[in-house]
Write an enzyme that holds these catalytic residues in place. Structure first.
Site, PDB file in Angstrom:
ATOM      1  N   CYS B 146      74.265 131.336  -4.412  1.00 51.75           N
ATOM      2  CA  CYS B 146      75.611 131.407  -4.985  1.00 51.75           C
ATOM      3  C   CYS B 146      75.688 132.674  -5.839  1.00 51.75           C
ATOM      4  O   CYS B 146      74.692 133.138  -6.385  1.00 51.75           O
ATOM      5  CB  CYS B 146      75.883 130.183  -5.843  1.00 51.75           C
ATOM      6  SG  CYS B 146      77.528 130.230  -6.614  1.00 51.75           S
ATOM      7  N   ASP B 148      77.035 133.016  -8.599  1.00 49.08           N
ATOM      8  CA  ASP B 148      76.988 132.659 -10.013  1.00 49.08           C
ATOM      9  C   ASP B 148      75.855 133.422 -10.707  1.00 49.08           C
ATOM     10  O   ASP B 148      74.740 133.494 -10.182  1.00 49.08           O
ATOM     11  CB  ASP B 148      76.738 131.143 -10.078  1.00 49.08           C
ATOM     12  CG  ASP B 148      76.921 130.576 -11.462  1.00 49.08           C
ATOM     13  OD1 ASP B 148      76.290 131.101 -12.412  1.00 49.08           O
ATOM     14  OD2 ASP B 148      77.686 129.613 -11.604  1.00 49.08           O
ATOM     15  N   HIS B 214      73.355 125.230  -6.193  1.00 52.51           N
ATOM     16  CA  HIS B 214      72.854 124.914  -7.539  1.00 52.51           C
ATOM     17  C   HIS B 214      73.607 123.764  -8.185  1.00 52.51           C
ATOM     18  O   HIS B 214      74.692 123.377  -7.760  1.00 52.51           O
ATOM     19  CB  HIS B 214      72.912 126.152  -8.432  1.00 52.51           C
ATOM     20  CG  HIS B 214      74.307 126.678  -8.649  1.00 52.51           C
ATOM     21  ND1 HIS B 214      74.995 126.509  -9.826  1.00 52.51           N
ATOM     22  CD2 HIS B 214      75.136 127.360  -7.816  1.00 52.51           C
ATOM     23  CE1 HIS B 214      76.192 127.084  -9.717  1.00 52.51           C
ATOM     24  NE2 HIS B 214      76.302 127.610  -8.508  1.00 52.51           N
ATOM     25  N   CYS B 225      78.133 123.985  -9.602  1.00 45.89           N
ATOM     26  CA  CYS B 225      78.764 125.110  -8.914  1.00 45.89           C
ATOM     27  C   CYS B 225      80.288 124.953  -8.903  1.00 45.89           C
ATOM     28  O   CYS B 225      80.815 123.974  -8.374  1.00 45.89           O
ATOM     29  CB  CYS B 225      78.245 125.183  -7.477  1.00 45.89           C
ATOM     30  SG  CYS B 225      78.868 126.630  -6.603  1.00 45.89           S
TER      31      CYS B 225
HETATM   32 ZN    ZN Z   1      77.951 128.352  -7.576  1.00 51.75          ZN
END
Ligand code: ZN
Ligand code: ZN
Ligand code: ZN
Ligand code: ZN
Lengths: 487, 487
Positions: B146, B148, B214, B225
């Site tokens: 991801c 992130d 995650h 997420c």
């Molecule tokens: Zn994420």
């Protein structure tokens, strides 16, 4: 509609079997007749729209307007108009802008459906051409013409090639994207290695990349390529530079002697005669020297086919004594093919198109448009996003502001994304892509869109589906019936 | 700064030689110390900015302000501030927004330059890992985490892999682009065919595609997420679906038995412990079952290294009796590697990061950012255009509206496009790309940009240049001295 291709032409057919019945002995009169019939048919469908709508406009205050309008539409356009647009005409004025956009889109869809289901431009020479190409030392012919609508027919008409056997990717000014071509080079090699398609990787053939720039012999200073300030010398040099940069990119990105061959073609958009720039011995191109098809046409007119062909070969050998024999054979074929188009323009368009300038019917934005093989039908804006293609789109909108908006008519934009149906989720991504671009387009030209002077049709197409299944799919259209409100 | 890599670790080194000096026998204490030193150093450079600027702000009405401010900056930040910002402070207020953005960009540039010239995260295991990977049956490991910021360290820290030997491409929700991965698959095969890199095409190895989703064990409903509504089950299922779709895309797009192997990894962003979802015998993945590294850490803590490793192998074989032996060896290594990171978080961050939520320092938009291998430093928005990436960017701007704008500080955006210097014109295209995206960014958030709450730094980088030559090149910055007007 019958599928053409009944004439079986073997790869070894002598010249005499492929030509004939033109003024020039090398011209294929039967091809010219068939191609003109198709061009005429498509063009008149688009050309019928304005007169039909004028007539319908004149009827709008008659009592049986809807019935009479539909009769005119059926007779002159071959389809009915959307009743909900006609139905409101008695309250306000008939909304002719909306009706015009709708008719352009409907005509385009009929033309496109015909193309994918009836294959009107199919060629019996596909297999023969692929074999010939390999015989000349090439496993792919990848052509980037200018995106100008006056070059949209370059593959099937100007060069008389089977369009499915040639890669066409148009760019403003013919300035193709090097990273895109590099990716295509890699894909092509991988198919040769893994699948032996079109030949195996150890065959000593090369990737041939061609650029087609253009100019106008009648009005060189105004009707040439807009991207190069209507300067033919600059257009040729820019094409040459881009080709050499691609060649260098392949050589630097891959080792083991990877390289490509190059071809630079100039097109006189008034007459459709080509110029072939000749390769030098070192694999480069000379942008300043060329062999001119119009000149060869005059020089070989009246000669028997075999002699004419020999004269062409001789001219090429004189002009490029160091070029490989295979390359010269390919160039000779392109020149011979172009003779047919030169005569086509002479016979059917008086030797010089009446529309030497822009006269496109719609803007094609996105990816696809394999069916557009006709001159001055579409202004291409190949794009992924409006953000990146904004300069190209602005040029298109400027052209159509003169062609359409200046006469009160809207700009029709077909937004289209083709996808590989065999890849999971590819259709959904193409649909999302199409909607995003249509939205970005309206956002970029809010005034035109707000005044009903910009209309869009959203399409996707599965390029893995053959025949009728490979027709375009309509997602949405800015011309649509307002939702019925609940009471 | 010394270049690490003096320790020569041979491919055949036994476990005992690679581990030790942690609480857990399999933990590499030396690695942990080095990685923590680096993380600490970078993090404190960014963390020093606000206190230093607070101090400088308090000095702004002193008479020798400029001298004193520069002294504070040198002492606390290690660099001087731009004189022209300080010089105007006596007229109006000191422009702290601009100064803050400038300091973030300067700190980022120093961090980035250090990375490309001193290689602080280099690994001595590159060659060994590549050989091990092939030995396990894979010629490439392509990981999509991801985007992130809390996963930005997943390669070098969480999985302890040599980052140059792994492809990382992050996407919101780890929902990687199938067409992009398909192109990478093709490129990888072509290199194997043409150049035998990393091995020849006839070697029976496969392309391994991994997804890292995650979740948050402390605050599962809010700190998971965002792209999957903080729902770990949905995140795992979505990752699994995307992996299977890619596998099917490869199988449908290429013949001759083309396929790939799949790996689904879950990451607890509070503790950095991973879950490995196990392959079934048919090449699929079970999103609902996994082996948990945190649990294995507890279970094997106190065991001698060899016994601990055997226990891990046994657990994997029990959980996935049908998985190929090579896959299990790779999974075992990932689990063992992750034990070091679990202990790292325990020792240096109290077992649970204090910043379990977002705490990124800047947005990274574009392509590149190989140097960002640290947690919660960067919100990634990998993009070609703002048009396509608008939803991802909106999420980033929302995060920073809370982190920065809410406290009166601007959002720093690094716009960056890497290019292949060996391809002619690639730099010019990257430069144009960078400028276009920076413009589109300001156009998308006009209010923030207009109020000085959105600042951008424009960079390009030649990825074909090694070492110092491969540093980023600064093109432009929205924080710049106003041009001197002529009198
Ligand atoms: Zn994420
Ligand atoms: Zn042009
Ligand atoms: Zn090589
Ligand atoms: Zn096959």
């Amino acid at each position: 509609r019958r599928r053409p291709g009944a004439r079986g032409v073997s790869p070894a057919a002598p010249i005499a079997a492929r030509v004939g019945s033109g003024v020039h002995a090398l011209v294929r009169g039967d091809d010219n007749a068939r191609l003109f019939d198709y061009e005429q048919r498509v063009r008149s469908a688009f050309d019928a729209i304005v007169p039909a709508l004028k007539r319908i406009s004149a009827l709008q205050h008659e009592e049986d307007f809807e019935t009479r309008a539909q009769r005119v539409a059926r007779e002159r356009l071959g389809f009915e108009l959307p009743g909900w647009i006609l139905a409101d005409a008695w309250v306000e004025q008939l909304d002719l802008r909306r009706l015009y956009a709708w008719c352009v889109f409907e005509t385009y869809l009929r033309f496109s459906d015909d193309f994918f289901s009836a294959d009107p431009l199919g060629s019996a020479e596909e297999a023969e051409f692929q074999a010939f190409l390999q015989d000349c030392g090439f496993h792919i012919l990848d052509i980037s013409p200018c995106a100008d609508g006056r070059l949209a027919h370059v593959i099937r008409y100007v060069l008389r090639l089977p369009y499915r056997m040639v890669r066409r990717k148009s760019y403003a000014g013919a300035l193709f994207d090097i990273e895109d071509s590099l990716a295509k080079w890699g894909e092509t090699e991988l198919l040769r290695f893994r699948e032996g398609t079109p030949n195996t990787a150890d065959a000593p053939t090369r990737y041939l990349k061609a650029v087609v720039y253009h100019y106008s012999s009648s009005a060189p200073d105004t009707e040439g390529c807009a991207a190069h300030g209507s300067d033919a010398v600059r257009a040729a040099e820019a094409g040459c530079e881009r080709l050499l940069a691609f060649q260098q990119a392949v050589e630097n990105s891959y080792c083991c002697g990877a390289s490509i061959d190059l071809l630079l073609i100039g097109l006189d958009t008034d007459t459709d005669a080509i110029r072939l720039h000749l390769p030098d011995g070192a694999g480069g191109i000379e942008p300043g020297t060329w062999v001119d098809a119009a000149q060869l046409y005059d020089e070989t007119r009246g000669l028997p086919a075999v002699e004419a062909a020999e004269r062409i070969d001789a001219r090429l050998r004189e002009a490029a004594p160091e070029a490989p024999a295979g390359m010269l054979r390919l160039l000779a074929r392109l020149l011979e093919n172009n003779l047919s188009q030169i005569e086509y323009v002479q016979r059917h368009h008086g030797g010089r198109y009446p529309d030497i300038g822009h006269a496109e019917r719609f803007i094609g934005a996105g990816k696809g448009f394999e069916e557009v093989q006709l001159r001055n039908l579409t202004y291409f804006a190949y794009l992924d996003t409006v953000e990146e293609a904004a300069p190209d789109l602005d040029v298109g909108v400027k052209i159509f502001s003169r062609l359409n908006v200046g006469h009160g008519l809207p700009i029709p934009v077909v937004v289209r994304f083709d996808y590989h149906g065999q890849v999971p989720g590819a259709r959904e991504r193409a649909v999302a892509h199409c909607r995003r671009v249509a939205g970005a387009l309206a956002a970029r030209y809010p005034e035109l869109a707000g005044r009903g002077l910009l209309h869009s049709l959203q399409l996707v197409r599965d390029i893995d589906a053959g025949g009728v299944g490979g027709r375009v799919e309509v997602l949405d259209c800015s011309v649509r019936e307002p939702a019925q409100e609940a009471h």
